[in-house]
Design an enzyme around this catalytic site. Structure first.
Site, PDB file in Angstrom:
ATOM      1  N   ASP A 247      32.723 -52.283 -32.926  1.00  0.00           N
ATOM      2  CA  ASP A 247      32.429 -52.442 -31.512  1.00  0.00           C
ATOM      3  C   ASP A 247      33.647 -52.127 -30.658  1.00  0.00           C
ATOM      4  OD1 ASP A 247      29.821 -53.185 -31.864  1.00  0.00           O
ATOM      5  OD2 ASP A 247      30.193 -55.337 -31.718  1.00  0.00           O
ATOM      6  N   LYS A 269      29.469 -50.848 -27.500  1.00  0.00           N
ATOM      7  CA  LYS A 269      28.523 -50.963 -26.398  1.00  0.00           C
ATOM      8  C   LYS A 269      29.142 -51.885 -25.352  1.00  0.00           C
ATOM      9  CE  LYS A 269      25.370 -52.481 -29.030  1.00  0.00           C
ATOM     10  NZ  LYS A 269      24.404 -52.834 -30.033  1.00  0.00           N
ATOM     11  N   MET A 382      29.105 -62.344 -21.343  1.00  0.00           N
ATOM     12  CA  MET A 382      28.699 -61.133 -20.614  1.00  0.00           C
ATOM     13  C   MET A 382      28.079 -61.465 -19.264  1.00  0.00           C
ATOM     14  SD  MET A 382      27.035 -59.226 -23.954  1.00  0.00           S
ATOM     15  CE  MET A 382      26.195 -60.754 -24.436  1.00  0.00           C
TER      16      MET A 382
END
Length: 460
Positions: A247, A269, A382
């Site tokens: 990642d 991502k 997030m």
């Protein structure tokens, strides 16, 4: 990395050592073990070097240094401890020769590391000349970890290397064979002192070798960022992997733990920058495993906490591919700890909710507002871009506008930044962040971050 590590082949090569004291003697001991032809230039020699000259192990020239003495040399050591060392260094460098000046890293082209030997296994440890005493401590720790007969195992492997390469043509199958040798009965017999039994076990392993190899996928948690928070199992997986799909949030220092010849593929991502879709990641994992590779899917934090590890496991298992999970320290635990925040506290919070600020297909990620209203700690992953919406939903649920909140960016890393305040000011706090991964902590325990945030602002 300020210097390039390497091992020099000095077998039967000429090396000039200028100086005849203890510093010179220490270097000459190492050079002699490496098979170098040592010539010493010094007016006087200590007792050790005098004996070495008398026995013909080194050559001696009772003279002062002159650049002509560098002719034919492969390497130069200056060990007088006097101004002569600077003259030697300048002359050697003018001729393109590598030179080491003892205790003068500023004059040296290379430094001599702390060395650990187990037969043909040689380990060198360097601090670029900054902390020699620390190197001694590190060497002692590594010495304690390495089996005394490790060199015997290397020698046995070297003896059979050519035969194994002829018998096992497939590189992946051959790699698995050697892993079984180094981790199994062969190594155990070597370490027990049974070299004959180890040889027999290796031959039996070679006769029974299989021509097929099965791939395997490991979903590995990289933790919140600090490489020291990797589990031992995760570090082992990174060293065994043939290929690593990682990642964007995985710290570069953690990628440094990956085996050097392993293939690395970024499938990161990040919000607004989705470089690889989840369907493609799934397909890549399956395809590499089908080729017999050991595949690591390296995820920041824990694979099963907002890491889509469950989706990847389902996909692989549905296709009959072996998959295992190595958990990691999730960001909520690691980041809160380094920011000084206890996520639960018997006087302040009896519960903990981990939620995502970005859920699939527009799902409502704020249904947990009543938990915060009830006094639980809520950690939002997030959620930076949703700071205003989070505040408004919580206020609408009856949460006090003065409820403590904290934001932790790049938690556990050297560039960690913490800001703290109250719920009503959450959007303003969020505006101070955004260069890295940010975690939101909401609840009474977030007040513990106040001191940390103040201290960081003062030191900025």
């Amino acid at each position: 990395m300020q210097s390039f590590p390497g091992f020099l082949n000095l077998q039967d090569r000429a090396v000039l050592v200028v100086g005849g004291g203890e510093n010179a003697a220490r270097k000459i001991r190492l050079l002699a073990r490496a098979g170098a032809r040592v010539q010493v230039v010094a007016a006087d020699l200590n007792a050790e070097l005098s004996l070495a000259v008398a026995e013909g192990r080194i050559a001696h020239r009772a003279d002062t240094f002159s650049p002509a003495l560098l002719d034919g040399m492969r390497l130069v050591i200056a060990a007088t401890g006097e101004a002569t060392d600077e003259i030697v260094a300048a002359a050697a460098q003018a001729r393109g020769l590598l030179v080491n000046v003892v205790d003068r890293a500023d004059l040296s082209d290379f430094t001599v590391p702390a060395i650990i030997e187990r037969g043909d296994i040689t380990i060198g440890i360097s601090s670029n000349g900054t902390a020699p005493l620390l190197l001694g401590r590190i060497r002692a720790q590594i010495e304690a970890l390495l089996p005394a007969r490790l060199g015997d195992l290397a020698a046995l492997a070297g003896e059979f290397r050519g035969t194994v390469a002829r018998v096992i043509r497939d590189a992946a199958v051959r790699k698995r064979f050697w892993e079984r040798v180094f981790d199994g009965a062969v190594a155990a017999k070597i370490h027990a002192g049974d070299r004959s039994g180890a040889r027999s076990a290796l031959m039996a392993e070679l006769n029974a070798v299989q021509d097929t190899v099965s791939g395997h996928v490991q979903l590995v948690g990289a933790g919140p960022g600090d490489p020291d928070l990797l589990t031992i199992a995760a570090q082992r997986a990174l060293m065994d992997a043939d290929i690593v799909l990682y990642d964007a949030l995985v710290a570069p220092e953690i990628l440094d733990r990956v085996r050097r010849d392993a293939e690395r593929i970024l499938v990161g991502k990040r919000k607004g920058r989705h470089s690889v879709g989840q369907d493609e990641i799934n397909a890549q994992l399956a395809a590499h495993a089908a080729l017999g590779k050991r595949v690591v899917r390296l995820k920041a934090g824990d694979p099963f906490i907002f890491g889509r590890g469950g989706e990847e496991m389902d996909y692989l298992q549905a296709r009959g591919i072996a998959v295992s999970v190595i958990p990691g320290i999730t960001a909520a635990l690691g980041c809160a700890a380094t920011a000084g925040i206890p996520l639960t506290h018997r006087d302040l919070s009896h519960g903990l909710s981990l939620v995502s600020g970005q859920l699939k297909d527009g799902e409502d990620s704020l249904a947990w507002a009543d938990r915060a209203a009830a006094g639980e700690t809520v950690v939002v992953y997030m959620g930076l871009s949703q700071a205003t919406a989070i505040r408004d939903r919580l206020l609408g649920a009856g949460v006090a506008p003065t409820l403590p909140v904290a934001l932790i960016e790049n938690g556990t890393r050297r560039d960690q930044q913490v800001s703290a305040g109250q719920l009503y000011g959450l959007p303003a706090l969020a505006a101070q962040h955004g260069n890295g991964a940010v975690l939101l902590v909401i609840g009474n325990v977030a007040a513990y971050a106040q001191a940390t945030a103040t201290q960081q602002r003062r030191s900025a």
